[in-house]
Every structure is written in C-alpha cells, then in structure tokens.
Design an enzyme around this catalytic site. Structure first.
Site, PDB file in Angstrom:
ATOM      1  N   ASP A 173       0.819  -1.185  -0.039  1.00 27.16           N
ATOM      2  CA  ASP A 173       0.045  -0.107  -0.082  1.00 27.16           C
ATOM      3  C   ASP A 173       0.866   0.932  -0.001  1.00 27.16           C
ATOM      4  O   ASP A 173       1.393   1.414   1.168  1.00 27.16           O
ATOM      5  CB  ASP A 173      -0.954  -0.055   1.157  1.00 27.16           C
ATOM      6  CG  ASP A 173      -1.993   1.029   1.222  1.00 27.16           C
ATOM      7  OD1 ASP A 173      -2.004   1.889   0.264  1.00 27.16           O
ATOM      8  OD2 ASP A 173      -2.774   1.167   1.947  1.00 27.16           O
ATOM      9  N   ASP A 230      -0.859   4.817   2.419  1.00 26.54           N
ATOM     10  CA  ASP A 230      -2.208   4.695   3.288  1.00 26.54           C
ATOM     11  C   ASP A 230      -2.720   5.838   3.840  1.00 26.54           C
ATOM     12  O   ASP A 230      -1.960   6.577   4.603  1.00 26.54           O
ATOM     13  CB  ASP A 230      -1.984   3.486   4.290  1.00 26.54           C
ATOM     14  CG  ASP A 230      -3.319   3.073   5.056  1.00 26.54           C
ATOM     15  OD1 ASP A 230      -4.134   2.343   4.380  1.00 26.54           O
ATOM     16  OD2 ASP A 230      -3.391   3.569   6.156  1.00 26.54           O
ATOM     17  N   ASP A 289      -4.110  -2.751   3.534  1.00 27.30           N
ATOM     18  CA  ASP A 289      -4.191  -1.808   4.671  1.00 27.30           C
ATOM     19  C   ASP A 289      -3.681  -2.158   6.000  1.00 27.30           C
ATOM     20  O   ASP A 289      -3.099  -1.505   6.543  1.00 27.30           O
ATOM     21  CB  ASP A 289      -5.636  -1.111   4.728  1.00 27.30           C
ATOM     22  CG  ASP A 289      -6.219  -0.679   3.373  1.00 27.30           C
ATOM     23  OD1 ASP A 289      -5.573   0.060   2.524  1.00 27.30           O
ATOM     24  OD2 ASP A 289      -7.367  -0.892   2.986  1.00 27.30           O
TER      25      ASP A 289
END
Length: 268
Positions: A91, A94, A222
């Site tokens: 990710d 984030d 996430d």
C-alpha cells in the site's frame, strides 16, 4: 537502553524499500494542493505519488526476490510468482486523502504473506520518520525499540481510534448499528481519534498511543502489516466479533484490557 533485535535480510529489504518509497512520497507531498487527484471510486482517491511510490517499491522487492509475487494496491509493478511463492502486498500511501489534501499523516505499508499467514510487516511514516516493523515470532519494534501494548488501562481512560466511514464502507453490520456503537464508545472512552490512516492507527495500538482501533471495509493491503505488529506486541486483532478478520475487512485491534469491552458492544 531499549531492547534491539537483529533484523533478518528479508526485513532489511522491506525496510529499505519502505524508506525508498517514503522519500518519493515526501518529495511529492511538497507539491500538495497542485497535484492531480483521481477518484478510483466515490471518495476513494489516487495520486501520481501513489503510483510512483508503488512502482519504486515493487522494483526494489523484485530485484531482491525475483521469484516471489508482488501485489500492489495500485497494480504498479505487479508480478506473479509460482503458486506457492511468498507474496508481497504494497500500500504505497495509506491515507491518500490526507496526503492529497496536505495533511501530513500517511504511511507506506509493505506486508509479506506465505499463503494466508502474515510473516513480516513494515509501516513507515515518512513525515515523522518513524518505522514500525515486525517479523513473526520475533516481536514488534518502533525504530529499533521493542513494543509492548499497554496493560490495565480501562475504557474510561482509553484513547480509541476509529473510522468515520464513507457511504458503502460498513459491510459487517447495519450502518445504524455501527453508528450506535460509535456513540456508545464516545460516551465511555477518554477520547476518540479519526486519524485518516488505518495502517498507522493500528500500529499505534502496538505503540500504546491508541488503546484500540477499528474500521470496516479494509483491504489486507491496509491492515496486514499492522495486524502482525500489534499481535507481536501482545495485542489482540480480529473482526468486530472477536473472531478472525472477515472478508468484509472489519478489523478491531486492541489491548487485552479494552478488547473484550469493545467486542461486547459490537455483538450486543
């Protein structure tokens, strides 16, 4: 002196890649307010920085582990290894909404999965230059200092992190019930925080900055790294009902003291 444990070659590679991506993110952040922002879906944003950071991280990981799979949230540099090969999740930023609006709270997240098991995770805050990391069975660390979740602080004295969900994000229960739980927690906790990066907010549980954090509709990109960091620090992580994290992405991370109280509210 803080307790420091030697870092494995795998974790060292992930940390170097996170620092590389974080440096790119910082350079792009300087142009915030002028950068192009695209909507992937309603209120779900992506910037050129997301793509650039992810591509750089993917290239770094691919050079070190050419036979392993790479799966990025923005699909920049994705590659498939053998069916049973370890898999990196990336990710790149984030907290993209924070990033795009010039709010300096976002994280670079890299996770390593073997099958469905999270074996290593790195969460880097490039604006504070803070690095959270863990490898399964070796503990959780913040900038080399071992993390242990706080014990004994009850809900009346707890700082609880939570999501204020966008429409359609709550999938694990009726939205009205989720809002009821939010209000009940607000009535009991010392305070609540909505920071804007799930990865950092979950890692904050391991660092005893939050006593709990919960959000629905999350992706493993996430939460995977931070879940391992909290577990290795002695915290509890699962779904809102206290079981495994469901496919809906409902994640509740908490200290052993606060966790049962929150599960009871979510399952009432």
């Amino acid at each position: 002196m803080p307790e420091i444990e030697a870092i494995s070659p795998l974790l060292a590679t992930m940390i170097a890649a996170a620092h590389l991506g974080g440096g790119i993110a910082r350079k792009h952040f300087a142009a915030c307010g002028q950068a192009e922002v695209d909507e992937k879906a309603a209120r779900d944003y992506v910037t050129a920085a997301d793509v650039a950071v992810e591509a750089a991280i993917a290239a770094e990981l691919a050079e070190a582990y050419p036979d392993w799979s790479i799966n990025g949230e923005e699909k920049a540099g994705n590659r498939e290894g053998a069916p049973d090969a370890p898999r990196f999740l990336i990710d790149p930023i984030d907290g993209t909404t924070n990033f795009a609006w010039g709010i300096p709270f976002f994280g670079v997240v890299i996770s390593l999965l073997r099958g469905n098991r999270i074996d290593a995770g790195v969460v880097y805050d490039p604006m504070r230059d803070e690095l959270f990391y863990a490898e399964r069975g070796h503990g959780a660390f913040l900038d080399g200092a071992r993390l242990t979740v706080r014990q004994g602080r009850d809900i009346d004295h707890a700082v609880i992190g939570a999501s204020l969900p966008i429409p359609g994000q709550v999938k694990s229960m009726p939205v009205a019930r989720y809002r009821e739980v939010l209000m009940e927690i607000m009535d009991h906790a010392a305070t609540m925080r909505r920071m804007g990066s799930a990865a950092l907010s979950i890692a904050y549980v391991a660092a005893s900055r939050h006593d709990a954090f919960f959000e629905d509709g999350l992706s493993p990109h996430d939460y995977a790294a931070s879940v391992l960091i909290v577990e290795e620090a002695g915290g509890l992580v699962g779904g809102f009902d206290g079981g495994a994290i469901p496919d809906t992405g409902a994640v509740l991370a908490a200290t052993p003291t606060v966790h049962p109280w929150l599960v009871e509210r979510f399952t009432a």
